[in-house]
Design a protein around this motif. Sequence first.
Motif, PDB file in Angstrom:
ATOM      1  N   LYS A 196       1.762  27.831   8.322  1.00  0.00           N
ATOM      2  CA  LYS A 196       2.772  28.493   7.507  1.00  0.00           C
ATOM      3  C   LYS A 196       3.424  29.633   8.296  1.00  0.00           C
ATOM      4  N   GLY A 197       4.753  29.677   8.234  1.00  0.00           N
ATOM      5  CA  GLY A 197       5.500  30.693   8.953  1.00  0.00           C
ATOM      6  C   GLY A 197       5.944  30.277  10.336  1.00  0.00           C
ATOM      7  N   LYS A 198       5.398  29.183  10.834  1.00  0.00           N
ATOM      8  CA  LYS A 198       5.781  28.677  12.147  1.00  0.00           C
ATOM      9  C   LYS A 198       7.063  27.838  12.037  1.00  0.00           C
ATOM     10  N   THR A 199       7.605  27.448  13.193  1.00  0.00           N
ATOM     11  CA  THR A 199       8.872  26.705  13.241  1.00  0.00           C
ATOM     12  C   THR A 199       8.643  25.203  13.187  1.00  0.00           C
ATOM     13  N   ILE A 200       9.430  24.538  12.357  1.00  0.00           N
ATOM     14  CA  ILE A 200       9.475  23.070  12.316  1.00  0.00           C
ATOM     15  C   ILE A 200      10.773  22.631  12.984  1.00  0.00           C
ATOM     16  N   THR A 201      10.666  21.708  13.906  1.00  0.00           N
ATOM     17  CA  THR A 201      11.843  21.144  14.564  1.00  0.00           C
ATOM     18  C   THR A 201      12.111  19.755  13.999  1.00  0.00           C
ATOM     19  N   VAL A 202      13.337  19.551  13.518  1.00  0.00           N
ATOM     20  CA  VAL A 202      13.717  18.276  12.897  1.00  0.00           C
ATOM     21  C   VAL A 202      14.753  17.597  13.783  1.00  0.00           C
ATOM     22  N   THR A 203      14.470  16.354  14.185  1.00  0.00           N
ATOM     23  CA  THR A 203      15.370  15.620  15.081  1.00  0.00           C
ATOM     24  C   THR A 203      15.591  14.200  14.565  1.00  0.00           C
ATOM     25  N   GLY A 204      16.627  13.580  15.064  1.00  0.00           N
ATOM     26  CA  GLY A 204      16.932  12.196  14.716  1.00  0.00           C
ATOM     27  C   GLY A 204      18.321  11.832  15.206  1.00  0.00           C
ATOM     28  N   THR A 205      18.644  10.559  15.117  1.00  0.00           N
ATOM     29  CA  THR A 205      19.960  10.077  15.548  1.00  0.00           C
ATOM     30  C   THR A 205      20.606   9.266  14.433  1.00  0.00           C
ATOM     31  N   LEU A 206      21.840   9.609  14.097  1.00  0.00           N
ATOM     32  CA  LEU A 206      22.614   8.859  13.116  1.00  0.00           C
ATOM     33  C   LEU A 206      23.323   7.712  13.817  1.00  0.00           C
ATOM     34  N   ASN A 207      23.117   6.498  13.315  1.00  0.00           N
ATOM     35  CA  ASN A 207      23.719   5.308  13.910  1.00  0.00           C
ATOM     36  C   ASN A 207      24.599   4.588  12.895  1.00  0.00           C
ATOM     37  N   SER A 221      29.888  13.383  15.498  1.00  0.00           N
ATOM     38  CA  SER A 221      30.744  14.330  14.770  1.00  0.00           C
ATOM     39  C   SER A 221      30.700  14.138  13.260  1.00  0.00           C
ATOM     40  N   GLN A 222      29.525  13.798  12.736  1.00  0.00           N
ATOM     41  CA  GLN A 222      29.358  13.600  11.302  1.00  0.00           C
ATOM     42  C   GLN A 222      28.487  14.700  10.707  1.00  0.00           C
ATOM     43  N   SER A 223      28.867  15.169   9.523  1.00  0.00           N
ATOM     44  CA  SER A 223      28.090  16.199   8.829  1.00  0.00           C
ATOM     45  C   SER A 223      26.872  15.561   8.169  1.00  0.00           C
ATOM     46  N   VAL A 224      25.701  16.124   8.446  1.00  0.00           N
ATOM     47  CA  VAL A 224      24.436  15.627   7.906  1.00  0.00           C
ATOM     48  C   VAL A 224      23.698  16.798   7.270  1.00  0.00           C
ATOM     49  N   GLN A 225      23.163  16.574   6.098  1.00  0.00           N
ATOM     50  CA  GLN A 225      22.422  17.619   5.395  1.00  0.00           C
ATOM     51  C   GLN A 225      20.931  17.518   5.688  1.00  0.00           C
ATOM     52  N   LEU A 226      20.327  18.649   6.009  1.00  0.00           N
ATOM     53  CA  LEU A 226      18.874  18.732   6.066  1.00  0.00           C
ATOM     54  C   LEU A 226      18.416  19.179   4.688  1.00  0.00           C
ATOM     55  N   GLN A 227      17.586  18.367   4.050  1.00  0.00           N
ATOM     56  CA  GLN A 227      17.134  18.652   2.694  1.00  0.00           C
ATOM     57  C   GLN A 227      15.613  18.696   2.642  1.00  0.00           C
ATOM     58  N   ILE A 242      24.352  20.223   9.335  1.00  0.00           N
ATOM     59  CA  ILE A 242      24.598  20.230  10.778  1.00  0.00           C
ATOM     60  C   ILE A 242      25.470  19.029  11.136  1.00  0.00           C
ATOM     61  N   LYS A 243      26.011  19.037  12.353  1.00  0.00           N
ATOM     62  CA  LYS A 243      26.863  17.936  12.802  1.00  0.00           C
ATOM     63  C   LYS A 243      26.191  17.177  13.932  1.00  0.00           C
ATOM     64  N   SER A 244      26.376  15.866  13.897  1.00  0.00           N
ATOM     65  CA  SER A 244      25.812  15.035  14.965  1.00  0.00           C
ATOM     66  C   SER A 244      26.618  15.207  16.241  1.00  0.00           C
ATOM     67  N   SER A 245      25.944  15.042  17.370  1.00  0.00           N
ATOM     68  CA  SER A 245      26.613  15.130  18.668  1.00  0.00           C
ATOM     69  C   SER A 245      27.483  13.889  18.870  1.00  0.00           C
ATOM     70  N   SER A 246      28.126  13.809  20.006  1.00  0.00           N
ATOM     71  CA  SER A 246      28.988  12.657  20.302  1.00  0.00           C
ATOM     72  C   SER A 246      28.197  11.354  20.331  1.00  0.00           C
ATOM     73  N   THR A 247      26.882  11.453  20.550  1.00  0.00           N
ATOM     74  CA  THR A 247      26.036  10.255  20.575  1.00  0.00           C
ATOM     75  C   THR A 247      25.270  10.058  19.267  1.00  0.00           C
ATOM     76  N   GLY A 248      25.537  10.906  18.278  1.00  0.00           N
ATOM     77  CA  GLY A 248      24.868  10.792  16.993  1.00  0.00           C
ATOM     78  C   GLY A 248      23.594  11.596  16.872  1.00  0.00           C
ATOM     79  N   TYR A 249      23.213  12.311  17.939  1.00  0.00           N
ATOM     80  CA  TYR A 249      21.940  13.035  17.940  1.00  0.00           C
ATOM     81  C   TYR A 249      22.019  14.287  17.080  1.00  0.00           C
ATOM     82  N   LEU A 250      20.904  14.606  16.409  1.00  0.00           N
ATOM     83  CA  LEU A 250      20.803  15.774  15.541  1.00  0.00           C
ATOM     84  C   LEU A 250      19.514  16.527  15.850  1.00  0.00           C
ATOM     85  N   LYS A 251      19.617  17.866  15.867  1.00  0.00           N
ATOM     86  CA  LYS A 251      18.429  18.680  16.076  1.00  0.00           C
ATOM     87  C   LYS A 251      18.631  20.029  15.392  1.00  0.00           C
TER      88      LYS A 251
END
Length: 284
Positions: A196-207, A221-227, A242-251
């Motif tokens: 608790k209190g530490k950082t969670i890193t969330v990653t993935g690629t939109l295809n 360049s797509q808007s994606v919600q972290l929920q 957040i927005k996906s990169s040119s390759t769809g990557y999200l972090k």
Amino acid sequence: MRIRASLAAVTMSGAVALTALLAPAAQAADSPKIPQGFTSKPSVGRNAPADEKQGDIQITKVTDNANKDVVVGLGKKTFNIYVTATAPSGIYTADAMLWHGTSLDSDVDGVLYTDTGDTNATCDNWSATSATCKITITAVPGTDLYDSALNGKWNVSVLAVANNGDYVETDVYKNRWVKRAASFSGFNAAPEPVTKGKTITVTGTLNRASWSYMKYYGYGSQSVQLQFKPANSSTYSTVKTIKSSSTGYLKTTVTASVDGTWRFHYAGNANSSVADAYDYVDVR
């Protein structure tokens, strides 16, 4: 393909076979054909009056793919269209198709319809004068949907025929969106478990599926919600967008507080479907 003259000339006594009149023409990917049974003429707008009609027959309701978007990835997509019609002599059959373009006469670049050799409608007669007919259509990416540019708004054209030969056709009864399937790959919320209190890193690629090349590509360049949905809740809340990169990557990163499920949610657009990806994180 104008067959109205021949259809109108038919004299029916009871249910006379209409196979020859309703049989769909062969469809070529680079030059879609209009199935027989539908006139080739300009579309006239959403919920417009019937484009062709003889007699007292009426189409009263059309439900296509349960009134939901038709989402197609790289595999076949089968869906149903239900046409409800009424006529004093009763309903013999119905047919329906989806077409892409601006004019059924001169600008059609895609058609989705039954290709079983004749109309494959199965009709339930609710009374002596009304029936609901089911037409099953299979869309094949790479063939029927031969180009990704076919994503977006399509037109639903419907036809109904009465037992006495009366008929009604509407070129554009309604519209339906045919969308390319979107999905996430490599989605992960880490570390698991986390203090608790530490950082969670969330990653993935939109295809998103490409019908032109029959592959999934990163959708940039797509808007994606972290929920987030706490373990004791059934409701997701949006934490950030957040927005996906040119390759769809999200972090992105968040601070761990309680156990629960993290989700990337893509709301889709006029050409692409909704997509979600989930990961449960135990907070200690």
